[in-house]
Design a protein around this motif. Structure first.
Motif, mmCIF file in Angstrom:
data_model
loop_
_atom_site.group_PDB
_atom_site.id
_atom_site.type_symbol
_atom_site.label_atom_id
_atom_site.label_comp_id
_atom_site.label_asym_id
_atom_site.label_seq_id
_atom_site.Cartn_x
_atom_site.Cartn_y
_atom_site.Cartn_z
ATOM 1 N N ASN A 77 18.485 -3.254 -1.389
ATOM 2 C CA ASN A 77 18.113 -1.959 -1.961
ATOM 3 C C ASN A 77 16.599 -1.891 -2.118
ATOM 4 O OD1 ASN A 77 17.432 -3.304 -4.387
ATOM 5 N ND2 ASN A 77 19.490 -3.049 -5.198
ATOM 6 N N GLU A 78 16.104 -0.747 -2.607
ATOM 7 C CA GLU A 78 14.661 -0.530 -2.719
ATOM 8 C C GLU A 78 13.988 -1.585 -3.596
ATOM 9 O OE1 GLU A 78 16.853 1.965 -2.680
ATOM 10 O OE2 GLU A 78 16.097 3.447 -1.257
ATOM 11 N N THR A 79 14.647 -1.951 -4.681
ATOM 12 C CA THR A 79 14.061 -2.945 -5.592
ATOM 13 C C THR A 79 13.925 -4.297 -4.908
ATOM 14 O OG1 THR A 79 15.073 -1.785 -7.458
ATOM 15 C CG2 THR A 79 14.304 -4.020 -7.862
ATOM 16 N N ASP A 80 14.947 -4.704 -4.160
ATOM 17 C CA ASP A 80 14.879 -5.983 -3.437
ATOM 18 C C ASP A 80 13.711 -6.003 -2.458
ATOM 19 O OD1 ASP A 80 17.245 -6.732 -4.722
ATOM 20 O OD2 ASP A 80 18.509 -6.085 -3.046
ATOM 21 N N VAL A 81 13.581 -4.928 -1.690
ATOM 22 C CA VAL A 81 12.516 -4.857 -0.680
ATOM 23 C C VAL A 81 11.151 -4.790 -1.357
ATOM 24 C CG1 VAL A 81 11.599 -3.499 1.234
ATOM 25 C CG2 VAL A 81 14.061 -3.840 1.024
ATOM 26 N N LYS A 82 11.051 -4.035 -2.457
ATOM 27 C CA LYS A 82 9.777 -3.948 -3.177
ATOM 28 C C LYS A 82 9.377 -5.325 -3.699
ATOM 29 C CE LYS A 82 7.249 -1.546 -6.739
ATOM 30 N NZ LYS A 82 7.167 -0.410 -7.629
ATOM 31 N N ASN A 83 10.323 -6.058 -4.268
ATOM 32 C CA ASN A 83 10.019 -7.397 -4.781
ATOM 33 C C ASN A 83 9.593 -8.341 -3.655
ATOM 34 O OD1 ASN A 83 10.607 -6.588 -7.381
ATOM 35 N ND2 ASN A 83 12.710 -7.337 -7.306
ATOM 36 N N LEU A 84 10.235 -8.224 -2.493
ATOM 37 C CA LEU A 84 9.878 -9.064 -1.358
ATOM 38 C C LEU A 84 8.439 -8.802 -0.917
ATOM 39 C CD1 LEU A 84 10.725 -11.032 0.953
ATOM 40 C CD2 LEU A 84 11.399 -8.991 2.233
ATOM 41 N N PHE A 85 8.069 -7.534 -0.789
ATOM 42 C CA PHE A 85 6.717 -7.189 -0.326
ATOM 43 C C PHE A 85 5.682 -7.374 -1.428
ATOM 44 C CE2 PHE A 85 8.971 -5.632 3.245
ATOM 45 C CZ PHE A 85 8.066 -5.621 4.289
ATOM 46 N N ALA A 86 6.081 -7.266 -2.689
ATOM 47 C CA ALA A 86 5.142 -7.434 -3.804
ATOM 48 C C ALA A 86 4.593 -8.859 -3.858
ATOM 49 C CB ALA A 86 5.816 -7.072 -5.119
ATOM 50 N N GLU A 87 5.304 -9.801 -3.273
ATOM 51 C CA GLU A 87 4.798 -11.181 -3.206
ATOM 52 C C GLU A 87 3.557 -11.271 -2.319
ATOM 53 O OE1 GLU A 87 7.974 -13.661 -1.797
ATOM 54 O OE2 GLU A 87 9.307 -13.063 -3.428
ATOM 55 N N HIS A 88 3.336 -10.233 -1.509
ATOM 56 C CA HIS A 88 2.233 -10.257 -0.550
ATOM 57 C C HIS A 88 1.178 -9.195 -0.826
ATOM 58 C CE1 HIS A 88 4.532 -13.148 1.750
ATOM 59 N NE2 HIS A 88 5.576 -12.375 1.543
ATOM 60 N N GLY A 89 1.301 -8.450 -1.935
ATOM 61 C CA GLY A 89 0.289 -7.451 -2.271
ATOM 62 C C GLY A 89 0.857 -6.291 -3.072
ATOM 63 N N ASP A 90 0.005 -5.284 -3.282
ATOM 64 C CA ASP A 90 0.379 -4.106 -4.065
ATOM 65 C C ASP A 90 1.288 -3.193 -3.254
ATOM 66 O OD1 ASP A 90 -1.164 -4.882 -6.223
ATOM 67 O OD2 ASP A 90 -2.933 -3.793 -5.524
ATOM 68 N N VAL A 91 2.472 -2.908 -3.803
ATOM 69 C CA VAL A 91 3.426 -2.016 -3.154
ATOM 70 C C VAL A 91 3.439 -0.709 -3.925
ATOM 71 C CG1 VAL A 91 5.847 -1.669 -2.540
ATOM 72 C CG2 VAL A 91 4.831 -3.943 -2.356
ATOM 73 N N PHE A 92 3.214 0.403 -3.208
ATOM 74 C CA PHE A 92 3.190 1.715 -3.843
ATOM 75 C C PHE A 92 4.538 2.417 -3.777
ATOM 76 C CE2 PHE A 92 -1.337 1.379 -2.231
ATOM 77 C CZ PHE A 92 -1.833 0.917 -3.438
ATOM 78 N N ALA A 93 5.274 2.249 -2.682
ATOM 79 C CA ALA A 93 6.560 2.937 -2.537
ATOM 80 C C ALA A 93 7.418 2.231 -1.497
ATOM 81 C CB ALA A 93 6.337 4.381 -2.111
ATOM 82 N N VAL A 94 8.732 2.376 -1.668
ATOM 83 C CA VAL A 94 9.694 1.842 -0.711
ATOM 84 C C VAL A 94 10.724 2.933 -0.463
ATOM 85 C CG1 VAL A 94 11.500 0.123 -0.306
ATOM 86 C CG2 VAL A 94 9.415 -0.532 -1.497
ATOM 87 N N ARG A 95 11.026 3.164 0.809
ATOM 88 C CA ARG A 95 12.027 4.188 1.172
ATOM 89 C C ARG A 95 12.938 3.594 2.235
ATOM 90 N NH1 ARG A 95 14.755 8.736 -0.045
ATOM 91 N NH2 ARG A 95 15.114 9.969 1.797
#
Length: 156
Positions: free
Chosen positions: A79-97
């Motif tokens: 889900n969006e939260t899982d993907v946001k957490n994955l990418f947040a390990e590598h920098g600032d995430v503004f949005a996930v769709r």
């Protein structure tokens, strides 16, 4: 100023509530109290939707540029939260769709991540072809074609 049905209905409800409150004052006729309620709602909606001026102190957050990344071959249960957490390990995430099928509502296995352009290249390097949820992710800049060489075809 954009308006949709929900905003219009909300404005009418607030105007009616304002009219009811102002109608408690016996010297104000109900038509005037309704008009005052409508004016108050209009003012509130106007100031809520008018963009504030950006001062140099506020400019630090808005000056960050962003890149949109395409993320393919996602596990369908992600889900969006899982993907946001994955990418947040590598920098600032503004949005996930994450994209869903219009008819069934099920996830389609791909989506888009908007993140700081300073961190996007690193995230692409770190996450492209990485296994996630027993699937191999495909990560690239969203507006970048898969293979730039095949886009141009010369004919004589």
């Amino acid at each position: 100023m954009k308006s949709n049905n929900q905003t219009i209905i909300t404005a009418i409800v607030i105007a009616i509530v304002g009219a009811l409150i102002l109608s408690l004052i016996p010297t104000i006729p109900s038509s005037v109290s309704f008009a005052l309620g409508a004016i108050a709602v209009g003012a509130v909606l106007y100031f809520m939707q008018t963009p504030k001026e950006v001062t140099p102190a506020d400019n630090t957050e808005t000056s960050q540029s962003s890149k949109t990344l395409y993320v393919g071959n996602l596990p369908y249960r992600a889900n969006e939260t899982d993907v946001k957490n994955l990418f947040a390990e590598h920098g600032d995430v503004f949005a996930v769709r994450l994209m869903k099928d219009k008819r069934t509502g099920k996830r389609r296995g791909f989506g888009f991540v908007v993140m700081s352009s300073l961190d996007a290249d690193s995230a692409i390097e770190q996450l492209n072809n990485k296994e996630y949820g027993q699937r191999t992710l495909k990560v690239r800049e969203a507006n970048e074609p898969k293979n730039a060489d095949t886009d141009i075809v010369e004919t004589e």
